[in-house]
Motif scaffolding. Structure first.
Motif, short mmCIF file in Angstrom:
data_model
loop_
_atom_site.label_atom_id
_atom_site.label_comp_id
_atom_site.label_asym_id
_atom_site.label_seq_id
_atom_site.Cartn_x
_atom_site.Cartn_y
_atom_site.Cartn_z
N GLU A 234 0.81 -1.22 0.00
CA GLU A 234 0.00 0.00 0.00
C GLU A 234 0.84 1.26 0.00
N ASP A 235 2.05 1.19 0.57
CA ASP A 235 2.87 2.40 0.67
C ASP A 235 3.94 2.48 -0.42
N GLN A 240 3.19 1.03 -7.57
CA GLN A 240 1.79 1.23 -7.98
C GLN A 240 1.74 1.98 -9.32
N LEU A 287 -5.64 6.05 -4.71
CA LEU A 287 -4.23 5.99 -4.33
C LEU A 287 -3.74 7.33 -3.78
N GLU A 290 -6.03 8.00 0.04
CA GLU A 290 -5.82 7.23 1.27
C GLU A 290 -4.60 7.67 2.08
#
Length: 575
Positions: A234-235, A240, A287, A290
């Motif tokens: 996620e980080d 991404q 993205l 969050e």
């Protein structure tokens, strides 16, 4: 699915991004229990069975170098001799032409130069063996499809790009269907050939013609992208961004392949490209959202409730009109519906306005930063209130006031083609209501007519093709912009009495609506629709050939004259 379940259990146990199996007994016991097995041995047996199955199928796609069969045996020995330089020039040219290759002498000259190039001469032994297997097969495919010098130049550029990654060469040797598609698509479009050369990983898309030429539905695009992003921490924004770019490149190849082979008509191509952009934009918003919420908390609405996210991306131009092309940029406007003067509710609060400004900056960063895989999209924000001098993200209230009191006529023309392409339904409904209200305003008819005509004259002067024997499909009189301006004028002129004119944003359905309301004759609407689709189709084909949207003056002459006659009648009638 079994391996994904194992991965999820590993990450849950370790509470971190990992795919490594345990290296201690306690770790194995935990994983065995988490997977629902009573004994480690039973779990390991099943895991081994799945891994062996995957390995078997992998070996069918890319064989182990030691086990590879000599694919060159299946190719004509003379083609192998030709590639290895064992025929003289006249024999080689004659052999190429005998199998259907056009311009045999020129093709052989390029092959000779490539074989003697430093890149080929310096290859490792295994890579060179694979290349020697590939080239006769490639020449065979080239001849079967009747291509010549132009295609071989594109193909050799691709092969040179993958010489150091010979697994790609092995993939083509072991998959004749993929090689056939490579030759076919490289010959059809320099745009596709360039994409494959820049991103050889896209070869995977050529393995299955069922997916290559079958566009997914919008929901399938959303689900595919979401699942790909789930595999990234996620980080890890950098990874991404790579996933987003690879996803876009793969689907751009699919839609281009479908268009050049005429599997998809123009309208479906534009739908696919537009859905692709929307899927990406919706993921980019999340993205960007969050991490900011984690840091600052949520902005607040007027009633004190937290925003979720009370933010939309409005698409204008081709994106708003569901008419994206292969190289289109994105005309975007960012809007939020949070309380003016409010603060976020996190440990490091900032004003609502500052939060959304950072959100907008982060979205643009993700979209426009160039990485190893390129750029997602060029972004144009000049259509926001007050243009480049305005805020990056405006509130809905200020957007509404600007559109009602300060916007120019050309900005209302742009609003005809605007729609929400990403964000929440609550803010979407607010935008739709504002757009409907603005487009339905009563306007002084003579001023509206003068403003539209003045803007069109300005565009022709600045953007039209100056050569008398050339026709710019978009900008010249009788072209795409003439049709768009007539439609936009029609909406702004009659929406106050026919609110249904604000329902659609694409020109084809707006033309159909104008005809259904008897505002424009069915015959005129039909001709404009025919011209519009013909021009756009020609512009798409030019884009795939890496050419400008300019054609010989003799092309589309009847359609151009028809468009100009309707233009004169349309505005003289209102004068």
């Amino acid at each position: 699915l079994f391996l994904r379940d194992v991965e999820h259990r590993l990450q849950g146990i370790a509470d971190k991004q990992t795919q490594r199996l345990p290296d201690d007994e306690l770790g194995w016991q935990r994983l065995t229990f988490a997977m629902g097995f009573s004994a480690r041995a039973a779990f390991e047996r099943k895991l081994r069975r799945y891994r062996e199955s995957v390995r078997h199928h992998f070996s069918q796609v890319i064989a182990d170098p030691e086990q590879e069969t000599d694919a060159a045996q299946g190719a004509d020995q003379e083609l192998l001799d030709l590639w290895l330089g064992e025929l003289d020039e006249a024999q080689a040219a004659a052999q190429l032409e005998a199998i259907g290759v056009q311009e045999g002498d020129k093709v052989y000259a390029h092959l000779n130069d490539f074989r003697e190039s430093r890149s080929v001469q310096n290859m490792q032994a295994i890579g060179r063996e694979r290349l020697d297997r590939l080239m006769p097969l490639l020449l065979e495919a080239l001849g079967y499809q009747g291509h010549g010098e132009t295609t071989v130049v594109r193909l050799l550029a691709f092969v040179e790009a993958v010489l150091r990654r010979s697994a790609y060469i092995a993939l083509l040797v072991e998959n004749p269907s993929a090689l056939t598609q490579l030759v076919k698509l490289s010959g059809a479009s320099p745009w596709i050939a360039e994409r494959l050369t820049l991103h050889p990983v896209l070869l995977d898309e050529l393995l299955d013609v069922r997916t290559l030429y079958s566009p997914p539905e919008r929901a399938e695009l959303d689900d595919e992208l979401r699942q790909q992003l789930l595999r990234v921490a996620e980080d890890d924004l950098e990874q991404q961004m790579e996933v987003l770019r690879n996803f876009k490149q793969a689907h751009l190849l699919r839609v281009a392949a479908s268009e050049v082979t005429e599997v998809l008509p123009l309208m479906k191509v534009s739908d696919y490209l537009t859905w692709l952009a929307e899927s990406i934009l919706n993921q980019v918003v999340m993205l960007a959202w969050e991490p900011l919420v984690e840091r600052h908390g949520r902005p607040s609405r007027l009633d004190g409730q937290p925003c979720n996210p009370d933010f939309v991306v409005a698409g204008y131009g081709k994106l708003g009109g569901i008419e994206l092309g292969h190289n289109s940029d994105l005309d975007l406007v960012f809007l939020h519906d949070a309380a003016s003067g409010g603060m976020t509710d996190g440990d490091k609060p900032v004003s609502n306005e500052q939060f959304y400004a950072r959100l907008g900056q982060r979205i643009i960063h993700i979209l426009s930063t160039r990485t190893m895989s390129g750029q997602l999209y060029e972004v144009d924000m000049r259509l926001r209130p007050s243009g480049s001098a305005g805020l990056l993200v405006s509130s809905m209230d200020s957007f509404e006031k600007y559109q009602l009191n300060d916007a120019w006529t050309w900005e209302h023309q742009a609003l005809v083609r605007a729609r929400v392409v990403a964000g929440c339904n609550r803010a979407r409904a607010r935008f739709d209501a504002i757009r409907h209200q603005v487009l339905c305003l009563e306007r002084p008819l003579e001023k509206l007519r003068e403003d539209v005509l003045a803007m069109r004259d300005k565009m022709v002067d600045h953007l039209g093709e100056k050569g008398e024997d050339r026709f710019h499909l978009k900008q010249d009189p009788g072209g795409i912009v003439d049709i768009e301006f007539m439609v936009q004028y029609g909406v702004l002129r009659w929406a106050s009495s026919h609110g249904e004119l604000t329902r659609f944003t694409d020109n084809v359905r707006l033309l159909e609506t104008l005809a259904a309301l008897d505002i424009m004759s069915a015959q005129d609407a039909g001709l404009l629709r025919e011209a519009y689709l013909a021009y756009r189709s020609a512009a798409h084909r030019a884009s795939l050939r890496k050419e400008k949207s300019i054609v010989d003056d003799t092309q589309f002459r009847d359609l151009r004259e028809g468009v100009r006659a309707i233009w004169k009648h349309w505005f003289d009638l209102q004068g």
